[in-house]
Scaffold this motif. Structure first.
Motif, PDB file in Angstrom:
ATOM      1  N   GLY A   1      55.054  34.310  58.151  1.00 55.82           N
ATOM      2  CA  GLY A   1      53.924  33.426  58.416  1.00 55.82           C
ATOM      3  C   GLY A   1      54.379  31.988  58.517  1.00 55.82           C
ATOM      4  N   ASN A   2      53.488  31.156  58.995  1.00 49.75           N
ATOM      5  CA  ASN A   2      53.802  29.745  59.182  1.00 49.75           C
ATOM      6  C   ASN A   2      53.620  28.976  57.869  1.00 49.75           C
TER       7      ASN A   2
ATOM      8  N   LYS B   1      50.452  26.448  52.748  1.00 52.10           N
ATOM      9  CA  LYS B   1      50.378  24.991  52.807  1.00 52.10           C
ATOM     10  C   LYS B   1      50.556  24.470  51.385  1.00 52.10           C
TER      11      LYS B   1
ATOM     12  N   GLN C   1      49.828  32.376  55.668  1.00 49.65           N
ATOM     13  CA  GLN C   1      49.976  30.980  56.047  1.00 49.65           C
ATOM     14  C   GLN C   1      50.062  30.206  54.734  1.00 49.65           C
TER      15      GLN C   1
ATOM     16  N   GLU D   1      45.927  33.502  53.080  1.00 52.30           N
ATOM     17  CA  GLU D   1      46.207  32.075  53.133  1.00 52.30           C
ATOM     18  C   GLU D   1      46.428  31.545  51.724  1.00 52.30           C
TER      19      GLU D   1
END
Length: 135
Positions: free
Chosen positions: A76-77, A64, A62, A44
């Protein structure tokens, strides 16, 4: 005059964290500064600033961030507050949430995309009607 010099500053000078080309990292990164990944990362990645995935970057993660530029591979998102830019060498496999999406010619994107719009909840009843009359 003074603002011009700041605007032309190299992006590399602003990067606070770099995962180098020959580096393999597995885990979680949380930061407030810009992160650049040129190596392999799994896990992450979260920052309140920007993220750059270089051409040699390969993520199974992931992500962000506020803004993201991708030139490498991401599996991945992604949750991007403002702008996601996929350069011509980018390959992105995953779902994304973005404010602005820019896809360069030759880039690959496979996944679902959710665009963020301010005030979209207020006008959601009017949106289909407006779209139909725009033609």
């Amino acid at each position: 005059m003074f603002g011009g010099k700041k605007a032309t500053a190299s992006f590399g000078e602003q990067v606070e964290t770099i995962i180098g080309k020959d580096t393999h990292f597995k885990g979680s990164i949380q930061a407030t500064g810009t992160i650049r990944v040129d190596g392999q990362f799994e896990g992450e990645l979260s920052t309140t600033s920007d993220a750059v995935i270089g051409e040699t970057g390969n993520l199974k993660a992931q992500v962000k961030a506020k803004n993201v530029t991708v030139a490498g591979i991401v599996n991945g998102n992604m949750d991007v507050q403002d702008k996601l830019e996929l350069l011509s060498t980018a390959r992105l496999f995953g779902d994304i949430k973005v404010g602005v999406l820019i896809i360069g010619e030759g880039a690959t994107f496979k996944g679902a995309c959710e665009m963020r719009h301010e005030g979209s909840h207020q006008n959601s009843k009017d949106t289909p009607k407006a779209a139909a009359t725009a033609k």
